[in-house]
Motif scaffolding. Structure first.
Motif, mmCIF file in Angstrom:
data_model
loop_
_atom_site.group_PDB
_atom_site.id
_atom_site.type_symbol
_atom_site.label_atom_id
_atom_site.label_comp_id
_atom_site.label_asym_id
_atom_site.label_seq_id
_atom_site.Cartn_x
_atom_site.Cartn_y
_atom_site.Cartn_z
ATOM 1 N N ARG A 144 0.779 -1.287 0.031
ATOM 2 C CA ARG A 144 -0.058 0.092 0.060
ATOM 3 C C ARG A 144 0.972 1.360 -0.086
ATOM 4 O O ARG A 144 0.608 2.125 -0.754
ATOM 5 N N PRO A 149 -1.655 7.631 -4.320
ATOM 6 C CA PRO A 149 -2.822 7.882 -3.719
ATOM 7 C C PRO A 149 -3.762 7.356 -4.809
ATOM 8 O O PRO A 149 -3.800 7.727 -5.995
ATOM 9 N N ARG A 285 -5.754 2.293 -2.763
ATOM 10 C CA ARG A 285 -5.072 2.988 -1.812
ATOM 11 C C ARG A 285 -5.790 4.109 -1.249
ATOM 12 O O ARG A 285 -6.310 4.718 -2.232
#
Length: 285
Positions: A144, A149, A285
């Protein structure tokens, strides 16, 4: 016992297993890649790779789906294949060279201890690799963290044994020849470690992934007959082969016969088509 492996010992066992298996894996590469590739469409749909994306393939082994994804994100995108076995990575490099795939790199490393740095990846994938990591929560956290993002991750893992008779046949065939009970899959580096329904999805959510989804995929294993099945399972280094080599010639024949008998129900014409089932679990994410 497998359940009491220390993290360091766990990593050493996995690395040695794949070192020993690499030559046999390359020998039977067409059969392995054909069968394991049945989950690739579901993985690719979940990932939604686009030209220009940077991808991370965890436990990439001999380079799939690394090379397939590299061609989907070309020409500006790239893929990094990460694996603990330098011997498997060497096969991946040979395959990349023979196919003329240049936007791929291979690196030896353990995802549970991997630090991606910058720039981050758009996508991360693992096809049947996550089950062998000693610390799955740490691995998921690192994956992650390696994503930008909104980046997506997708993992393929085997489903329950009752839907994967290939594994059940091996357990039943070796039962008379082993004193210890089979290892607990969830406490050892085992193909069925994440087979329990919902397990990987829960672990991903705990690691902070959002929009987690799991889909079931038919993932049959195909062999060119009983003889090829026996050759692939008894000549490629594995725990099964270790049991086989420790037996007398008489018991080796008994084990071969038990394996062959267990797989005969799956003969279709000249081939063995053993049913299989996998989970493809994805999130962002």
């Amino acid at each position: 016992m497998a359940g009491t492996l220390t993290p360091a010992r766990w990593r050493a066992v996995v690395k040695d297993d794949w070192r020993r298996a690499a030559a046999g894996w390359e020998r039977f590469e067409p059969q392995f890649l054909y069968s394991l590739g049945s989950v690739d469409p579901a993985l690719i749909r979940a990932l939604e790779p686009r030209p220009g994306h940077r991808l991370l393939d965890i436990g990439c082994g001999s380079g799939e789906p690394t090379l397939t994804l590299a061609q989907l994100v070309a020409p500006r995108g790239s893929v990094l294949g990460l694996d603990v076995s330098p011997h498997m990575l060497a096969i991946g490099r040979r395959r990349a060279k023979s196919r003329g795939v240049r936007n791929v790199r291979f690196r030896a490393g353990d995802i549970a201890r991997f630090r991606a740095g910058l720039p981050r990846f758009h996508r991360a994938v693992s096809r049947y690799g996550l089950m062998f990591v000693d610390d799955i929560p740490a691995a998921l956290g690192n994956i992650r963290a390696a994503l930008m993002p909104g980046g997506r991750a997708a993992f393929a893992v085997w489903g329950p044994m009752e839907r994967n008779p290939f594994f059940a046949v091996r357990v039943e065939a070796t039962r008379p020849f082993t004193k210890a009970p089979p290892p607990d899959p969830e406490r050892s580096p085992h193909p069925l470690r994440l087979a329990r329904p919902g397990l990987l999805a829960r672990l991903m959510r705990r690691a902070g992934f959002m929009g987690v989804k799991a889909v079931g995929v038919h993932a049959p294993l195909t062999y060119g007959g009983i003889d090829q099945y026996l050759a692939m399972n008894l000549s490629v280094p594995s725990p099964l082969r270790d049991v086989y080599l420790a037996l007398s010639r008489r018991d080796q024949k008994r084990l071969r016969d038990r394996l062959a008998r267990g797989m005969r129900p799956f003969r279709v014409g000249p081939l063995i088509r053993a049913p299989g089932f996998a989970w493809v679990v994805s999130g962002r994410r």
